[in-house]
Design a protein around this motif. Structure first.
Motif, PDB file in Angstrom:
ATOM      1  N   LEU A  22     -49.061  57.154  16.802  1.00 44.55           N
ATOM      2  CA  LEU A  22     -47.689  57.626  16.645  1.00 44.55           C
ATOM      3  C   LEU A  22     -46.776  56.467  17.035  1.00 44.55           C
ATOM      4  O   LEU A  22     -47.202  55.565  17.763  1.00 44.55           O
ATOM      5  CB  LEU A  22     -47.424  58.803  17.585  1.00 44.55           C
ATOM      6  CG  LEU A  22     -48.210  60.090  17.309  1.00 44.55           C
ATOM      7  CD1 LEU A  22     -48.163  61.005  18.525  1.00 44.55           C
ATOM      8  CD2 LEU A  22     -47.642  60.806  16.083  1.00 44.55           C
ATOM      9  N   ARG A  26     -54.535  45.712  38.857  1.00 42.73           N
ATOM     10  CA  ARG A  26     -53.410  44.830  38.544  1.00 42.73           C
ATOM     11  C   ARG A  26     -53.562  43.489  39.259  1.00 42.73           C
ATOM     12  O   ARG A  26     -54.065  43.439  40.398  1.00 42.73           O
ATOM     13  CB  ARG A  26     -52.086  45.474  38.958  1.00 42.73           C
ATOM     14  CG  ARG A  26     -51.937  46.941  38.627  1.00 42.73           C
ATOM     15  CD  ARG A  26     -52.259  47.268  37.181  1.00 42.73           C
ATOM     16  NE  ARG A  26     -51.893  48.651  36.866  1.00 42.73           N
ATOM     17  CZ  ARG A  26     -52.175  49.246  35.722  1.00 42.73           C
ATOM     18  NH1 ARG A  26     -52.863  48.608  34.775  1.00 42.73           N
ATOM     19  NH2 ARG A  26     -51.784  50.487  35.501  1.00 42.73           N
ATOM     20  N   MET A  57     -47.055  59.561  27.567  1.00 46.86           N
ATOM     21  CA  MET A  57     -48.102  58.958  28.371  1.00 46.86           C
ATOM     22  C   MET A  57     -47.928  59.358  29.838  1.00 46.86           C
ATOM     23  O   MET A  57     -46.814  59.410  30.340  1.00 46.86           O
ATOM     24  CB  MET A  57     -48.037  57.431  28.204  1.00 46.86           C
ATOM     25  CG  MET A  57     -49.237  56.715  28.738  1.00 46.86           C
ATOM     26  SD  MET A  57     -49.503  55.060  28.033  1.00 46.86           S
ATOM     27  CE  MET A  57     -47.921  54.283  28.105  1.00 46.86           C
ATOM     28  N   ARG A  66     -54.658  58.169  14.531  1.00 46.83           N
ATOM     29  CA  ARG A  66     -54.604  58.100  15.985  1.00 46.83           C
ATOM     30  C   ARG A  66     -53.318  57.470  16.517  1.00 46.83           C
ATOM     31  O   ARG A  66     -53.179  57.286  17.714  1.00 46.83           O
ATOM     32  CB  ARG A  66     -55.798  57.272  16.510  1.00 46.83           C
ATOM     33  CG  ARG A  66     -57.143  57.822  16.142  1.00 46.83           C
ATOM     34  CD  ARG A  66     -57.557  58.976  17.024  1.00 46.83           C
ATOM     35  NE  ARG A  66     -58.606  59.743  16.399  1.00 46.83           N
ATOM     36  CZ  ARG A  66     -58.434  60.959  15.866  1.00 46.83           C
ATOM     37  NH1 ARG A  66     -57.273  61.562  15.912  1.00 46.83           N
ATOM     38  NH2 ARG A  66     -59.437  61.596  15.302  1.00 46.83           N
ATOM     39  N   GLU A 111     -46.259  45.571  26.958  1.00 50.68           N
ATOM     40  CA  GLU A 111     -47.523  45.707  26.217  1.00 50.68           C
ATOM     41  C   GLU A 111     -47.495  44.852  24.943  1.00 50.68           C
ATOM     42  O   GLU A 111     -47.811  45.315  23.860  1.00 50.68           O
ATOM     43  CB  GLU A 111     -47.767  47.178  25.863  1.00 50.68           C
ATOM     44  CG  GLU A 111     -47.970  48.088  27.057  1.00 50.68           C
ATOM     45  CD  GLU A 111     -49.235  47.767  27.865  1.00 50.68           C
ATOM     46  OE1 GLU A 111     -50.196  47.230  27.295  1.00 50.68           O
ATOM     47  OE2 GLU A 111     -49.225  48.050  29.069  1.00 50.68           O
ATOM     48  N   GLN A 167     -42.285  50.739  26.149  1.00 53.11           N
ATOM     49  CA  GLN A 167     -43.651  50.882  25.626  1.00 53.11           C
ATOM     50  C   GLN A 167     -44.549  51.531  26.659  1.00 53.11           C
ATOM     51  O   GLN A 167     -45.634  51.999  26.362  1.00 53.11           O
ATOM     52  CB  GLN A 167     -44.239  49.498  25.313  1.00 53.11           C
ATOM     53  CG  GLN A 167     -43.497  48.713  24.267  1.00 53.11           C
ATOM     54  CD  GLN A 167     -43.958  47.267  24.307  1.00 53.11           C
ATOM     55  OE1 GLN A 167     -43.834  46.613  25.336  1.00 53.11           O
ATOM     56  NE2 GLN A 167     -44.495  46.783  23.219  1.00 53.11           N
ATOM     57  N   GLY A 221     -56.520  51.300  31.158  1.00 53.51           N
ATOM     58  CA  GLY A 221     -56.082  51.025  32.528  1.00 53.51           C
ATOM     59  C   GLY A 221     -56.722  49.773  33.084  1.00 53.51           C
ATOM     60  O   GLY A 221     -57.550  49.125  32.425  1.00 53.51           O
TER      61      GLY A 221
HETATM   62  O1  4AD Z   1     -53.821  51.102  26.471  1.00 53.46           O
HETATM   63  P1  4AD Z   1     -52.325  51.285  26.525  1.00 53.46           P
HETATM   64  O2  4AD Z   1     -51.488  50.463  25.639  1.00 53.46           O
HETATM   65  O3  4AD Z   1     -51.960  51.092  28.053  1.00 53.46           O
HETATM   66  C1  4AD Z   1     -50.717  51.018  28.583  1.00 53.46           C
HETATM   67  O4  4AD Z   1     -49.674  51.234  28.010  1.00 53.46           O
HETATM   68  C2  4AD Z   1     -50.758  50.764  30.059  1.00 53.46           C
HETATM   69  N1  4AD Z   1     -49.429  50.313  30.488  1.00 53.46           N
HETATM   70  C3  4AD Z   1     -51.195  52.008  30.776  1.00 53.46           C
HETATM   71  C4  4AD Z   1     -51.283  51.807  32.258  1.00 53.46           C
HETATM   72  O5  4AD Z   1     -52.194  51.135  32.706  1.00 53.46           O
HETATM   73  N2  4AD Z   1     -50.353  52.374  33.002  1.00 53.46           N
HETATM   74  O6  4AD Z   1     -51.997  52.814  26.240  1.00 53.46           O
HETATM   75  C5  4AD Z   1     -52.532  53.825  27.044  1.00 53.46           C
HETATM   76  C6  4AD Z   1     -52.953  54.997  26.191  1.00 53.46           C
HETATM   77  C7  4AD Z   1     -54.051  54.687  25.183  1.00 53.46           C
HETATM   78  O7  4AD Z   1     -55.320  54.764  25.776  1.00 53.46           O
HETATM   79  C8  4AD Z   1     -53.846  55.769  24.159  1.00 53.46           C
HETATM   80  O8  4AD Z   1     -54.422  56.978  24.623  1.00 53.46           O
HETATM   81  C9  4AD Z   1     -52.351  55.945  24.151  1.00 53.46           C
HETATM   82  O9  4AD Z   1     -51.869  55.441  25.380  1.00 53.46           O
HETATM   83  N3  4AD Z   1     -51.713  55.235  23.038  1.00 53.46           N
HETATM   84  C10 4AD Z   1     -51.217  55.823  21.932  1.00 53.46           C
HETATM   85  N4  4AD Z   1     -51.191  57.115  21.551  1.00 53.46           N
HETATM   86  C11 4AD Z   1     -50.620  57.407  20.373  1.00 53.46           C
HETATM   87  N5  4AD Z   1     -50.066  56.493  19.547  1.00 53.46           N
HETATM   88  C12 4AD Z   1     -50.070  55.177  19.891  1.00 53.46           C
HETATM   89  N6  4AD Z   1     -49.492  54.283  19.077  1.00 53.46           N
HETATM   90  C13 4AD Z   1     -50.675  54.800  21.131  1.00 53.46           C
HETATM   91  N7  4AD Z   1     -50.844  53.625  21.777  1.00 53.46           N
HETATM   92  C14 4AD Z   1     -51.472  53.911  22.930  1.00 53.46           C
END
Ligand code: 4AD
Length: 435
Positions: free
Chosen positions: A221, A365, A226, A219, A168, A187, A362
């Motif tokens: 952390l 892919r 996840m 929002r 990411e 990540q 999401g």
């Molecule tokens: O949008 P993100 O970065 O997506 C992924 O990591 C993909 N690999 C997911 C996938 O398609 N399998 O993160 C997904 C979700 C975000 O929508 C948010 O809800 C949460 O993870 N998130 C966090 N929550 C808390 N603190 C943070 N620093 C966050 N970063 C992302």
């Protein structure tokens, strides 16, 4: 023969009205007069009151009740009565009590404390009403996620937390020494989930994700949890339908199982119920930009949304809303390119209303070997780290989609908590590593 006194939990008091029972509990607070002591008790299942009346107990028991300090652990024995004045509905007329563990100078008193203090004392603060209610709801969300995934035929696949590469973006990595080479805290579990989907069809991972995000917001952390489902032979449109069904399922389970906790948190249940009405709107990124511009936002095509934009968009529809097909330049390398446009990818973020932000990210892919390889190159990533991932496209590549639900974002959304630190037992943020 005397009947044995049953030991019960507070939550089951309703089944014992008129009966004498024994309960192991902690004293939250105490008030009273010379003739009566009201003991506010908790046992990890619920909160209720024990009433010790001087006229009904021995002198020794009354004196003991009067001397109890906050967070003393004890057994209370007495008869359960209905109590129409409390929201719980039942109380105990205490006839006897036994102190188990004393407690002196408990630091979190009924007076108002600052947030920093409460989180310095998080190991104790967990015992209090709000954290209790919030984390019980977190527990329901976890349990209901397993239930939903099981009933939908998913296999849980455990992804590693120690990894050799980024997925990411490379700027937010926690690096650690791994026997002389660099390793990174994961990540995301996604790339491993994709490998799993090619083996098991539908999989999900559930684990902590680590991001060295400097952003200090309510929002973010640096360690969050996840849930990442990944589905073979599934295009994005089908994935969106699955996502909204999953979110509606989670909310309905919390409404069903956590009435007490939602009441403690004063979360409006009708509002929550409205979020179980499907479908959620789908708005293209292009249209979202137009909508924002028409409403006075200073945004241009190509930018990522900040918190004010996300809040506006979801509130505009008064529901969680999918923003679909973001610009390629601001999204991860693995997202599938749009069939007719070069500048966007087949992705969707689910934004929650009321200011709770993005709860799901999401995409479909990229399943084409050459396109994926070019994307890895374009982003300047170390190709040798992605050879195993490219194997998934070399050997029987199929269309597949997946997403990640940020558990703590979902917890804040469902509970109505203002800050994400409330949504995890021991939060990790830029300024907090302890306790
Ligand atoms: O949008 P993100 O970065 O997506 C992924 O990591 C993909 N690999 C997911 C996938 O398609 N399998 O993160 C997904 C979700 C975000 O929508 C948010 O809800 C949460 O993870 N998130 C966090 N929550 C808390 N603190 C943070 N620093 C966050 N970063 C992302």
């Amino acid at each position: 023969m005397t009947e044995k006194i049953p030991t019960i939990q507070i939550i089951d008091a309703k089944n014992y009205v008129g009966k004498t029972v024994k309960i192991g509990a902690w004293l939250r607070q105490k008030r009273g007069s010379g003739k009566i002591a009201f003991l506010q008790l908790r046992d990890g299942t619920a909160f209720f009151q024990g009433v010790v009346a001087k006229a009904d107990v021995s002198e020794a028991v009354f004196e003991k009740a009067k001397s109890l300090k906050q967070e003393t652990s004890l057994y209370v024995i007495g008869e359960i009565h209905e109590d129409s004045r409390s929201s719980f509905g039942y109380e105990m007329a205490v006839s006897d009590l036994e102190v188990i563990g004393e407690s002196h100078d408990y630091p979190i008193t009924p007076k108002e404390h600052g947030t920093d203090f409460l989180f310095d004392e998080r190991h104790l603060y967990l015992r209090h009403l709000k954290p209790f209610a919030t984390l019980k709801i977190r527990n329901t969300l976890i349990a209901a996620s397993y239930e939903f995934m099981n009933q939908e035929g998913f296999t849980k696949l455990d992804a590693p937390f120690l990894t050799g590469s980024a997925a990411e973006g490379t700027t937010e990595l926690f690096e650690t020494d791994y026997f002389g080479e660099s390793a990174f805290l994961a990540q995301t579990g996604q790339l491993y989930a994709e490998a799993g989907a090619m083996a098991f069809g539908k999989v999900f991972t559930f684990g902590p994700a680590f991001r060295a995000e400097k952003s200090k917001t309510r929002r973010h952390l640096t360690e969050f949890w996840m849930i990442e489902p990944e589905m073979a032979f599934m295009h994005q449109e089908e994935s969106l339908v699955f996502q909204e069904r999953y979110i509606a399922f989670l909310i309905s389970k919390v409404l069903e199982r956590n009435e007490q906790e939602l009441d403690i948190l004063e979360r409006d249940k009708d509002v929550l119920r409205s979020y179980t009405q499907l479908p959620y709107p789908r708005v293209s990124y292009d249209d979202a930009i137009k909508l924002l511009q028409d409403n006075g936002f200073d945004v241009e095509w190509g930018v990522d949304f900040g918190s004010p934009e996300e809040t506006f968009l979801a509130n505009h529809f008064a529901k969680p809303v999918f923003i679909i097909n973001y610009p390629k330049a601001i999204k991860a390398f693995y997202m599938k390119k749009h069939p007719t446009r070069d500048d966007v990818v087949i992705s969707a973020d689910l934004l929650a209303p009321e200011g709770y932000g993005e709860i799901i990210g999401g995409s479909e892919r990229e399943d084409d070997y050459d396109t994926l390889k070019a994307r890895i190159e374009e982003q300047g990533l170390d190709m040798s780290e992605y050879e195993w991932y490219l194997d998934l496209r070399r050997y029987g590549s199929v269309p597949h989609s997946g997403f990640g639900l940020g558990l703590e974002r979902m917890v804040t959304f469902v509970t109505g908590e203002e800050h994400i630190r409330e949504a995890i037992p021991f939060p990790r943020m830029t300024n907090r590593l302890r306790p």
